[in-house]
Design a protein around this motif. Structure first.
Motif, mmCIF file in Angstrom:
data_model
loop_
_atom_site.group_PDB
_atom_site.id
_atom_site.type_symbol
_atom_site.label_atom_id
_atom_site.label_comp_id
_atom_site.label_asym_id
_atom_site.label_seq_id
_atom_site.Cartn_x
_atom_site.Cartn_y
_atom_site.Cartn_z
ATOM 1 N N TRP A 18 0.833 -1.204 0.000
ATOM 2 C CA TRP A 18 0.000 0.000 0.000
ATOM 3 C C TRP A 18 0.866 1.252 0.000
ATOM 4 C CZ3 TRP A 18 -4.405 0.828 4.184
ATOM 5 C CH2 TRP A 18 -5.202 1.931 3.804
ATOM 6 N N THR A 21 2.451 1.778 -3.368
ATOM 7 C CA THR A 21 1.454 2.163 -4.358
ATOM 8 C C THR A 21 1.012 3.604 -4.151
ATOM 9 O OG1 THR A 21 0.705 -0.137 -4.489
ATOM 10 C CG2 THR A 21 -0.774 1.529 -5.374
ATOM 11 N N PRO A 207 -7.790 5.113 -3.747
ATOM 12 C CA PRO A 207 -7.490 4.372 -4.973
ATOM 13 C C PRO A 207 -6.302 3.424 -4.837
ATOM 14 C CG PRO A 207 -8.019 6.639 -5.503
ATOM 15 C CD PRO A 207 -7.954 6.559 -4.001
ATOM 16 N N ALA A 208 -5.288 3.827 -4.098
ATOM 17 C CA ALA A 208 -4.112 2.967 -3.948
ATOM 18 C C ALA A 208 -4.459 1.679 -3.222
ATOM 19 C CB ALA A 208 -3.008 3.713 -3.200
ATOM 20 N N GLN A 211 -6.492 -0.586 -5.523
ATOM 21 C CA GLN A 211 -5.603 -1.170 -6.533
ATOM 22 C C GLN A 211 -4.881 -2.411 -6.035
ATOM 23 O OE1 GLN A 211 -2.930 1.746 -8.240
ATOM 24 N NE2 GLN A 211 -1.615 0.183 -9.140
ATOM 25 N N ARG A 213 -5.874 -5.074 -4.959
ATOM 26 C CA ARG A 213 -6.465 -6.347 -5.365
ATOM 27 C C ARG A 213 -5.660 -7.016 -6.459
ATOM 28 N NH1 ARG A 213 -12.502 -3.678 -5.824
ATOM 29 N NH2 ARG A 213 -12.846 -3.358 -3.586
ATOM 30 N N GLU A 214 -4.879 -6.224 -7.200
ATOM 31 C CA GLU A 214 -4.067 -6.777 -8.276
ATOM 32 C C GLU A 214 -2.846 -7.519 -7.740
ATOM 33 O OE1 GLU A 214 -2.958 -3.560 -10.780
ATOM 34 O OE2 GLU A 214 -5.019 -2.828 -11.046
#
Length: 216
Positions: A18, A21, A207-208, A211, A213-214
């Protein structure tokens, strides 16, 4: 420099993932699952002899830096790969740095074990294996530290600051929210601590974080 983060987002590795990112870093993600023996290989044990994820390897001109422990990993990434510009998640003042340190350690010592118990026995485990009594006991204990953070968030709100260390989201919020998010399946705790619940939801909506989940 090259940054490698070992671990999957469905583990405590979510914290350094996290942080990296949020900062928009170019890093290598080694999708190492904590199940199936992947953390017990000689190659990984040479990085973290404890055999746990996450682990961060920062290849620097003066030699590799290896960091274990999820909170340490996130704090290291914020401090050494972010800018102390008052905009990013990196603490920009000694006070912000102190808040990030104290709240991150607080989350581990005061909340993590019980929050994980709530998560497992209220949501994650198959229903037939859940033990409501364990969840209820954990919730009673969590009520004490949640009162502490609720009061802090109220003081921050009164001062016009919406987050733990500043008006903006910082690594302090990242570290603590990653723990207290596990307690969200307890409707009672969330209802009794509305500022904390709202703050957790705002952190998880970033948003980070979405994201991440990828990274599983």
């Amino acid at each position: 420099m090259s940054l490698t983060i070992h671990g999957i987002a469905a583990s405590r590795a979510v914290r350094p993932l996290w942080a990296a990112t949020e900062l928009g870093l170019d890093f290598h993600h080694e999708k190492l699952d904590y199940q199936g023996g992947g953390t017990r290989t000689p190659a990984f044990l040479a990085i973290n002899p404890n055999g746990h994820v996450p682990a961060v390897v920062d290849a620097r001109p003066d030699g590799d830096v290896v960091v274990w422990e999820s909170m340490a990993c996130a704090l290291y990434i914020a401090r050494h790969h972010g800018l102390a510009d008052g905009v990013s998640i990196t603490p920009a003042t000694p006070r912000e740095d102190a808040e990030a340190l104290r709240w991150s350690f607080w989350a581990v010592t005061e909340a993590e074990t019980d929050a994980l118990t709530v998560l497992m026995h209220r949501l994650v485990m198959p229903e037939e294996r859940r033990k409501p009594a364990l969840a209820e006991a954990a919730e009673r204990r969590l009520a004490v530290p949640l009162c502490v953070i609720e009061q802090h968030l109220q003081r921050q709100k009164d001062a016009g600051q919406a987050h733990l260390a500043a008006a903006r989201f910082t690594v302090a919020d990242l570290c603590v929210a990653s723990v207290l998010n596990w307690a969200r399946p307890s409707r009672t705790l969330m209802a009794d601590h509305p500022l904390t619940h709202d703050w957790i939801l705002r952190c998880m909506a970033r948003p980070a974080y979405v994201q991440l989940r990828e990274f599983d």
